[in-house]
Design an enzyme around this catalytic site. Structure first.
Site, PDB file in Angstrom:
ATOM      1  N   ASP A   1      -5.064   2.411  10.797  1.00  0.00           N
ATOM      2  CA  ASP A   1      -6.478   2.190  11.075  1.00  0.00           C
ATOM      3  C   ASP A   1      -6.609   1.807  12.564  1.00  0.00           C
ATOM      4  O   ASP A   1      -6.591   2.681  13.421  1.00  0.00           O
ATOM      5  CB  ASP A   1      -6.941   1.085  10.112  1.00  0.00           C
ATOM      6  CG  ASP A   1      -8.427   0.843  10.130  1.00  0.00           C
ATOM      7  OD1 ASP A   1      -9.187   1.800  10.288  1.00  0.00           O
ATOM      8  OD2 ASP A   1      -8.842  -0.322   9.982  1.00  0.00           O
TER       9      ASP A   1
ATOM     10  N   ASP B   1       0.749   3.361   4.307  1.00  0.00           N
ATOM     11  CA  ASP B   1      -0.338   4.035   3.580  1.00  0.00           C
ATOM     12  C   ASP B   1      -1.372   4.626   4.527  1.00  0.00           C
ATOM     13  O   ASP B   1      -1.768   5.778   4.415  1.00  0.00           O
ATOM     14  CB  ASP B   1      -1.011   3.078   2.583  1.00  0.00           C
ATOM     15  CG  ASP B   1      -1.464   1.757   3.207  1.00  0.00           C
ATOM     16  OD1 ASP B   1      -1.200   1.514   4.401  1.00  0.00           O
ATOM     17  OD2 ASP B   1      -2.085   0.948   2.486  1.00  0.00           O
TER      18      ASP B   1
ATOM     19  N   LEU C   1       1.068  -1.516  12.921  1.00  0.00           N
ATOM     20  CA  LEU C   1       2.253  -0.716  13.240  1.00  0.00           C
ATOM     21  C   LEU C   1       2.745  -0.936  14.661  1.00  0.00           C
ATOM     22  O   LEU C   1       3.942  -0.846  14.923  1.00  0.00           O
ATOM     23  CB  LEU C   1       1.981   0.759  12.987  1.00  0.00           C
ATOM     24  CG  LEU C   1       2.081   1.144  11.514  1.00  0.00           C
ATOM     25  CD1 LEU C   1       1.741   2.605  11.314  1.00  0.00           C
ATOM     26  CD2 LEU C   1       3.477   0.857  10.962  1.00  0.00           C
TER      27      LEU C   1
ATOM     28  N   GLY D   1       0.776  -1.250   0.000  1.00  0.00           N
ATOM     29  CA  GLY D   1       0.000   0.000   0.000  1.00  0.00           C
ATOM     30  C   GLY D   1       0.802   1.291   0.000  1.00  0.00           C
ATOM     31  O   GLY D   1       0.315   2.318  -0.465  1.00  0.00           O
TER      32      GLY D   1
HETATM   33  P1  5GP Z   1      -4.354  -1.523  11.034  1.00  0.00           P
HETATM   34  O1  5GP Z   1      -3.460  -2.620  11.498  1.00  0.00           O
HETATM   35  O2  5GP Z   1      -3.894  -0.143  11.408  1.00  0.00           O
HETATM   36  O3  5GP Z   1      -5.782  -1.771  11.463  1.00  0.00           O
HETATM   37  O4  5GP Z   1      -4.446  -1.669   9.496  1.00  0.00           O
HETATM   38  C1  5GP Z   1      -3.620  -1.069   8.584  1.00  0.00           C
HETATM   39  C2  5GP Z   1      -3.829  -1.688   7.225  1.00  0.00           C
HETATM   40  O5  5GP Z   1      -5.233  -1.935   6.959  1.00  0.00           O
HETATM   41  C3  5GP Z   1      -3.384  -0.729   6.154  1.00  0.00           C
HETATM   42  O6  5GP Z   1      -2.016  -0.887   5.854  1.00  0.00           O
HETATM   43  C4  5GP Z   1      -4.290  -1.109   4.980  1.00  0.00           C
HETATM   44  O7  5GP Z   1      -3.714  -2.176   4.272  1.00  0.00           O
HETATM   45  C5  5GP Z   1      -5.564  -1.604   5.634  1.00  0.00           C
HETATM   46  N1  5GP Z   1      -6.608  -0.555   5.649  1.00  0.00           N
HETATM   47  C6  5GP Z   1      -7.117   0.099   6.710  1.00  0.00           C
HETATM   48  N2  5GP Z   1      -8.040   0.998   6.356  1.00  0.00           N
HETATM   49  C7  5GP Z   1      -8.121   0.946   5.005  1.00  0.00           C
HETATM   50  C8  5GP Z   1      -8.904   1.653   4.021  1.00  0.00           C
HETATM   51  O8  5GP Z   1      -9.715   2.546   4.272  1.00  0.00           O
HETATM   52  N3  5GP Z   1      -8.680   1.306   2.714  1.00  0.00           N
HETATM   53  C9  5GP Z   1      -7.806   0.332   2.353  1.00  0.00           C
HETATM   54  N4  5GP Z   1      -7.687   0.079   1.053  1.00  0.00           N
HETATM   55  N5  5GP Z   1      -7.062  -0.347   3.252  1.00  0.00           N
HETATM   56  C10 5GP Z   1      -7.212  -0.049   4.565  1.00  0.00           C
END
Ligand code: 5GP
Length: 188
Positions: free
Chosen positions: A112, A109, A117, A53
């Protein structure tokens, strides 16, 4: 209308961040990163791009960083329990660079829940870098379930699923030159 345009109209809602807005903010981030690491007397910055991403953001960002730097990549996947992310990441591709004693900047990218991270931070901290910071293009703070220290952030966005500029839906749409919202009725 071309078939591709028709297809896009079916999945793409509003454009959240257009090309000009993205370019301006990414240039600012690159300049800020340059200033900060210059002030910290960084000899060699290791930029760690998280596949896949981050690649569009990363390729624009590094051209605004005026420092000696090494570019490396990691790919990770989250273990899932049913439909929920467990928060534990599995390394699919590791760094080629040893980072002990180095200044390391992770480029992502979007943050969320923060679980990816948080885990990655722990994995890389155990390798004893001189410093470890996080730079993300997008941040959805309302979705956070754990604490993550984000040092550089392009834009804060609402809790909407976004595509384009590196971000995918079902492995597609990463090449769109803007960030747009996926239409709710496009999700299967
Ligand atoms: P976290 O571990 O912070 O929940 O997730 C991060 C990953 O979830 C990001 O690197 C991405 O791949 C995916 N992700 C989270 N939100 C979105 C979104 O709105 N769109 C897309 N395409 N991927 C997301």
């Amino acid at each position: 209308m071309q078939p591709w345009q028709e297809h896009l109209d079916e999945v793409l809602g509003e454009v959240l961040l257009d090309e000009e807005t993205l370019a301006k903010r990414i240039a600012e981030l690159g300049e800020q990163i340059t200033r900060d690491y210059e002030a910290a007397n960084t000899q060699e910055l290791v930029i760690v791009g998280i596949l896949r991403g981050s690649v569009v953001f990363l390729s624009d960002l590094i051209r605004h960083i005026q420092l000696p730097l090494i570019l490396d990549f990691m790919a990770v996947s989250s273990y899932t329990k049913g439909t929920k992310t467990s928060g534990v990441v599995r390394i699919l591709k590791d760094l080629s660079t040893a980072i002990d004693g180095k200044d390391v900047l992770i480029v992502e990218d979007i943050v969320d829940t923060g679980l990816t991270l948080k885990n990655l931070g722990e994995i890389l901290t155990a390798r004893h870098p001189r410093s470890l910071r996080i730079c993300t293009l997008l941040d959805k703070p309302s979705r956070r379930t754990c604490e993550v220290m984000v040092d550089y952030r392009g834009f804060e966005i609402e809790d909407k699923f976004v595509i384009g500029f590196g971000l995918d839906y079902d492995d597609m749409y990463r090449h769109l030159p803007f960030v747009g919202v996926l239409k709710a009725d496009a999700v299967e």
